[in-house]
Design a protein around this motif. Structure first.
Motif, PDB file in Angstrom:
ATOM      1  N   HIS A 134       0.800  -1.228   0.000  1.00  0.00           N
ATOM      2  CA  HIS A 134       0.000   0.000   0.000  1.00  0.00           C
ATOM      3  C   HIS A 134       0.830   1.275   0.000  1.00  0.00           C
ATOM      4  O   HIS A 134       0.253   2.359   0.087  1.00  0.00           O
ATOM      5  CB  HIS A 134      -0.992   0.002   1.160  1.00  0.00           C
ATOM      6  N   GLY A 135       2.182   1.161  -0.037  1.00  0.00           N
ATOM      7  CA  GLY A 135       2.914   2.400  -0.224  1.00  0.00           C
ATOM      8  C   GLY A 135       4.260   2.534   0.467  1.00  0.00           C
ATOM      9  O   GLY A 135       4.709   1.641   1.190  1.00  0.00           O
ATOM     10  N   VAL A 136       4.882   3.697   0.240  1.00  0.00           N
ATOM     11  CA  VAL A 136       6.261   3.940   0.672  1.00  0.00           C
ATOM     12  C   VAL A 136       6.407   4.768   1.949  1.00  0.00           C
ATOM     13  O   VAL A 136       7.494   4.833   2.513  1.00  0.00           O
ATOM     14  CB  VAL A 136       7.080   4.676  -0.421  1.00  0.00           C
ATOM     15  N   THR A 137       5.358   5.460   2.371  1.00  0.00           N
ATOM     16  CA  THR A 137       5.517   6.259   3.588  1.00  0.00           C
ATOM     17  C   THR A 137       5.602   5.308   4.780  1.00  0.00           C
ATOM     18  O   THR A 137       5.257   4.125   4.663  1.00  0.00           O
ATOM     19  CB  THR A 137       4.320   7.205   3.797  1.00  0.00           C
ATOM     20  N   LEU A 138       6.028   5.819   5.924  1.00  0.00           N
ATOM     21  CA  LEU A 138       6.153   4.934   7.090  1.00  0.00           C
ATOM     22  C   LEU A 138       4.811   4.273   7.415  1.00  0.00           C
ATOM     23  O   LEU A 138       4.738   3.062   7.613  1.00  0.00           O
ATOM     24  CB  LEU A 138       6.676   5.722   8.299  1.00  0.00           C
ATOM     25  N   ALA A 139       3.747   5.097   7.441  1.00  0.00           N
ATOM     26  CA  ALA A 139       2.438   4.548   7.814  1.00  0.00           C
ATOM     27  C   ALA A 139       1.959   3.499   6.814  1.00  0.00           C
ATOM     28  O   ALA A 139       1.340   2.504   7.197  1.00  0.00           O
ATOM     29  CB  ALA A 139       1.404   5.664   7.927  1.00  0.00           C
ATOM     30  N   THR A 140       2.242   3.705   5.518  1.00  0.00           N
ATOM     31  CA  THR A 140       1.762   2.739   4.516  1.00  0.00           C
ATOM     32  C   THR A 140       2.709   1.538   4.396  1.00  0.00           C
ATOM     33  O   THR A 140       2.268   0.432   4.112  1.00  0.00           O
ATOM     34  CB  THR A 140       1.544   3.402   3.141  1.00  0.00           C
ATOM     35  N   ALA A 141       4.014   1.751   4.632  1.00  0.00           N
ATOM     36  CA  ALA A 141       4.942   0.613   4.636  1.00  0.00           C
ATOM     37  C   ALA A 141       4.591  -0.324   5.787  1.00  0.00           C
ATOM     38  O   ALA A 141       4.714  -1.547   5.675  1.00  0.00           O
ATOM     39  CB  ALA A 141       6.387   1.096   4.748  1.00  0.00           C
ATOM     40  N   GLU A 142       4.109   0.254   6.896  1.00  0.00           N
ATOM     41  CA  GLU A 142       3.728  -0.572   8.051  1.00  0.00           C
ATOM     42  C   GLU A 142       2.457  -1.375   7.827  1.00  0.00           C
ATOM     43  O   GLU A 142       2.088  -2.188   8.659  1.00  0.00           O
ATOM     44  CB  GLU A 142       3.540   0.319   9.294  1.00  0.00           C
ATOM     45  N   ILE A 143       1.763  -1.117   6.707  1.00  0.00           N
ATOM     46  CA  ILE A 143       0.600  -1.959   6.351  1.00  0.00           C
ATOM     47  C   ILE A 143       0.860  -2.674   5.019  1.00  0.00           C
ATOM     48  O   ILE A 143      -0.071  -3.019   4.305  1.00  0.00           O
ATOM     49  CB  ILE A 143      -0.725  -1.145   6.307  1.00  0.00           C
ATOM     50  N   SER A 144       2.159  -2.869   4.689  1.00  0.00           N
ATOM     51  CA  SER A 144       2.543  -3.499   3.413  1.00  0.00           C
ATOM     52  C   SER A 144       3.381  -4.740   3.647  1.00  0.00           C
ATOM     53  O   SER A 144       4.607  -4.723   3.470  1.00  0.00           O
ATOM     54  CB  SER A 144       3.317  -2.496   2.545  1.00  0.00           C
ATOM     55  N   GLY A 154       3.174  -2.584  11.683  1.00  0.00           N
ATOM     56  CA  GLY A 154       2.876  -1.888  12.929  1.00  0.00           C
ATOM     57  C   GLY A 154       2.200  -2.832  13.924  1.00  0.00           C
ATOM     58  O   GLY A 154       1.545  -3.808  13.528  1.00  0.00           O
ATOM     59  N   ALA A 155       2.344  -2.531  15.223  1.00  0.00           N
ATOM     60  CA  ALA A 155       1.719  -3.351  16.266  1.00  0.00           C
ATOM     61  C   ALA A 155       0.195  -3.288  16.164  1.00  0.00           C
ATOM     62  O   ALA A 155      -0.501  -4.162  16.668  1.00  0.00           O
ATOM     63  CB  ALA A 155       2.173  -2.863  17.637  1.00  0.00           C
ATOM     64  N   LYS A 178     -11.550  -9.219  15.972  1.00  0.00           N
ATOM     65  CA  LYS A 178     -11.589  -9.760  17.359  1.00  0.00           C
ATOM     66  C   LYS A 178     -10.208  -9.715  17.984  1.00  0.00           C
ATOM     67  O   LYS A 178     -10.048  -9.370  19.149  1.00  0.00           O
ATOM     68  CB  LYS A 178     -12.078 -11.218  17.331  1.00  0.00           C
ATOM     69  N   ASP A 179      -9.190 -10.070  17.175  1.00  0.00           N
ATOM     70  CA  ASP A 179      -7.824 -10.089  17.705  1.00  0.00           C
ATOM     71  C   ASP A 179      -7.366  -8.682  18.086  1.00  0.00           C
ATOM     72  O   ASP A 179      -6.749  -8.478  19.132  1.00  0.00           O
ATOM     73  CB  ASP A 179      -6.871 -10.718  16.682  1.00  0.00           C
ATOM     74  N   LEU A 180      -7.683  -7.715  17.255  1.00  0.00           N
ATOM     75  CA  LEU A 180      -7.347  -6.319  17.600  1.00  0.00           C
ATOM     76  C   LEU A 180      -8.021  -5.944  18.917  1.00  0.00           C
ATOM     77  O   LEU A 180      -7.374  -5.409  19.836  1.00  0.00           O
ATOM     78  CB  LEU A 180      -7.836  -5.364  16.487  1.00  0.00           C
ATOM     79  N   GLN A 181      -9.319  -6.253  19.005  1.00  0.00           N
ATOM     80  CA  GLN A 181     -10.078  -5.855  20.204  1.00  0.00           C
ATOM     81  C   GLN A 181      -9.528  -6.537  21.455  1.00  0.00           C
ATOM     82  O   GLN A 181      -9.429  -5.915  22.512  1.00  0.00           O
ATOM     83  CB  GLN A 181     -11.571  -6.166  20.003  1.00  0.00           C
ATOM     84  N   ARG A 182      -9.149  -7.830  21.301  1.00  0.00           N
ATOM     85  CA  ARG A 182      -8.577  -8.562  22.449  1.00  0.00           C
ATOM     86  C   ARG A 182      -7.314  -7.872  22.971  1.00  0.00           C
ATOM     87  O   ARG A 182      -6.995  -7.919  24.141  1.00  0.00           O
ATOM     88  CB  ARG A 182      -8.249  -9.993  21.991  1.00  0.00           C
ATOM     89  N   HIS A 183      -6.591  -7.215  22.048  1.00  0.00           N
ATOM     90  CA  HIS A 183      -5.369  -6.503  22.456  1.00  0.00           C
ATOM     91  C   HIS A 183      -5.644  -5.042  22.814  1.00  0.00           C
ATOM     92  O   HIS A 183      -4.714  -4.239  22.914  1.00  0.00           O
ATOM     93  CB  HIS A 183      -4.313  -6.597  21.350  1.00  0.00           C
ATOM     94  N   GLY A 184      -6.921  -4.712  22.950  1.00  0.00           N
ATOM     95  CA  GLY A 184      -7.265  -3.347  23.353  1.00  0.00           C
ATOM     96  C   GLY A 184      -7.101  -2.322  22.250  1.00  0.00           C
ATOM     97  O   GLY A 184      -6.981  -1.121  22.517  1.00  0.00           O
ATOM     98  N   ILE A 185      -7.075  -2.790  20.996  1.00  0.00           N
ATOM     99  CA  ILE A 185      -6.899  -1.860  19.862  1.00  0.00           C
ATOM    100  C   ILE A 185      -8.233  -1.698  19.146  1.00  0.00           C
ATOM    101  O   ILE A 185      -8.825  -2.685  18.692  1.00  0.00           O
ATOM    102  CB  ILE A 185      -5.830  -2.402  18.888  1.00  0.00           C
ATOM    103  N   LYS A 186      -8.689  -0.463  19.021  1.00  0.00           N
ATOM    104  CA  LYS A 186      -9.970  -0.207  18.345  1.00  0.00           C
ATOM    105  C   LYS A 186      -9.748  -0.213  16.829  1.00  0.00           C
ATOM    106  O   LYS A 186      -8.868   0.498  16.316  1.00  0.00           O
ATOM    107  CB  LYS A 186     -10.489   1.163  18.795  1.00  0.00           C
ATOM    108  N   PRO A 187     -10.537  -1.016  16.095  1.00  0.00           N
ATOM    109  CA  PRO A 187     -10.348  -1.058  14.638  1.00  0.00           C
ATOM    110  C   PRO A 187     -10.683   0.290  13.994  1.00  0.00           C
ATOM    111  O   PRO A 187     -11.708   0.890  14.313  1.00  0.00           O
ATOM    112  CB  PRO A 187     -11.348  -2.121  14.174  1.00  0.00           C
ATOM    113  N   ALA A 188      -9.811   0.737  13.101  1.00  0.00           N
ATOM    114  CA  ALA A 188     -10.051   2.004  12.397  1.00  0.00           C
ATOM    115  C   ALA A 188     -10.326   1.783  10.908  1.00  0.00           C
ATOM    116  O   ALA A 188     -11.120   2.500  10.310  1.00  0.00           O
ATOM    117  CB  ALA A 188      -8.841   2.928  12.554  1.00  0.00           C
TER     118      ALA A 188
END
Ligand code: PMP
Length: 401
Positions: A134-144, A154-155, A178-188
């Motif tokens: 999904h891309g070259v920026t830090l935020a998009t490399a972390e989802i690639s 990314g965590a 479910k896995d995100l929620q179990r780790h206390g992370i709200k899906p965005a």
């Protein structure tokens, strides 16, 4: 000459750059579906999706040249072309997708979508497919994840398998939520390249993405259709890859083919989503949406529409897919229109085929986690006669094994 250029690249460019092919290509000129090397050798381009109208389309070249000679500034002055383009572009979307933001790259469009999703949902969790890019920026490399283990995700990121036929994709998305929620992370955000290009091309059955979008919505997150690869009519059946799935994305990212090679990209969003972000946060992209980029994009869209390139993608694509299916070494053919994946037994064979075809003047590539899926993605002006040239190079390569 190529040896000298290779040596100079090694000396002066970052080693992050990778060349295609064992025997690198050095085109000096392009026209339509053809790339030409200095000695006049012509190569049939069955790979470059950045030029939907073909290389150096005269109308787009003229539009860029005329605007370059007249004015190039930015989005902080009034200018008509950005509005002409935004209106023409939005007219190709369902009415709910009614706002455009322009960037220079698909990465920036996806990066902006992540910021918007975080702002609007208050969450940080993002779900992507296992071999997504999904891309070259830090935020998009972390989802690639296709960048490999040395570029850690990314965590807050979870992956789901690419949707092989018969698989319940939405069940995988629900498990990731479910896995995100179990780790206390709200899906965005759920981000999906709607043709799954780097995952190995998965188009069927139409509709399977709709329940995945429903799942992320129920969890309070947004759905981003990454149309950087399938968008602008390439899939033949519709302007946008998400259309075959009968769903309504909250945001859609665009790039590659948008300016027929001139850097132009953007994010189209529903107003209730982007307004909640834009009213609070300024977004100024120095080059994004500049008059030359908009002139390129506007003329590209007009050419796609007036030359009926989407319709051509459907007919030539069907011809290509039928021909590929007829080759017994091809184990599966997936895709839609002029975005085609042809699966071979293994990555080593696919690599030999790609290089053999290149040596015989036909350019394609391979993708998928095992690198065994031939990726065929020509300019949308590709015709059945061009497909026949591709078939004869493919047959030579397959015979050579
Ligand atoms: N999303 C997808 C699906 C892509 O294929 C790419 C580029 N390969 C990008 C985003 C990033 O686009 P860009 O290279 O313009 O930043």
């Amino acid at each position: 000459m190529s040896e000298t250029l290779l040596a100079r690249r090694r000396e002066s460019l970052s080693p992050s750059y990778r060349l295609f092919y064992d025997e690198p290509l050095r085109p000096v000129r392009g026209k339509g579906v053809w790339l030409y090397e200095e000695d006049g050798t012509a190569c049939l381009d069955a790979y470059n999706n950045v030029v939907p109208a073909g290389h150096c389309h005269p109308r787009i070249v003229a539009a860029v040249a005329a605007q370059t000679a007249q004015l190039n500034t930015h989005t902080r002055y009034l200018h008509q072309t950005i509005l002409d383009y935004a209106e023409a572009l939005l007219a190709t979307f369902p009415a709910a997708l009614n706002r455009a933001t322009f960037t220079c790259t698909g990465s920036e469009a996806n990066d902006l979508a992540i910021r918007v999703a975080r702002h609007v949902t208050g969450g940080t969790g993002i779900i992507v497919t296992e071999n997504a890019y999904h891309g070259v920026t830090l935020a998009t490399a972390e989802i690639s994840p296709s960048l490999g283990a040395k570029m850690p995700l990314g965590a807050h990121v979870r992956t789901v398998p690419a949707p092989a036929e018969g698989m319940d994709f939405s069940a995988a998305v629900r498990a990731a939520i479910k896995d995100l929620q179990r780790h206390g992370i709200k899906p965005a955000l759920l981000v999906v390249d709607t043709i799954f290009s780097s995952d190995g091309v998965f188009a069927d059955p139409p509709g399977f993405l709709a329940t995945a979008a429903e799942a992320i919505h129920e969890a309070g997150g947004l759905f981003l259709a990454d149309e950087v690869q399938p968008g602008f009519g390439r899939t033949g059946s519709a302007m946008w890859g998400f259309a075959r799935h009968e769903l309504m994305p909250d945001m859609v990212s665009l790039g590659k083919p948008m300016g027929n090679g001139y850097p132009a990209a953007g994010l189209v969003a529903q107003s209730h989503v982007i307004d909640a972000f834009g009213q609070n946060i300024r977004y100024f992209n120095t080059f994004g949406g500049n008059p030359v980029a908009m002139a390129a994009a506007l003329e590209t869209l007009r050419v796609i529409q007036e030359e009926k390139l989407m319709e051509n993608a459907a007919t030539t694509g069907a011809y290509l897919m039928a021909g590929l299916k007829a080759r017994h070494q091809v184990q599966a053919v997936r895709g839609d229109g002029l975005f085609i994946g042809a699966e071979l037994a293994d990555g080593a064979l696919a690599s030999r085929v790609v290089n053999h075809m290149r040596a015989h003047g036909v350019l394609i590539s391979a993708s998928g986690p095992a690198g065994n899926v031939l990726k065929i993605r020509p300019p949308l002006v590709f015709t059945p006669a061009h497909a026949d040239i591709l078939f004869s190079a493919l047959d030579g390569a397959l015979a050579d094994g």
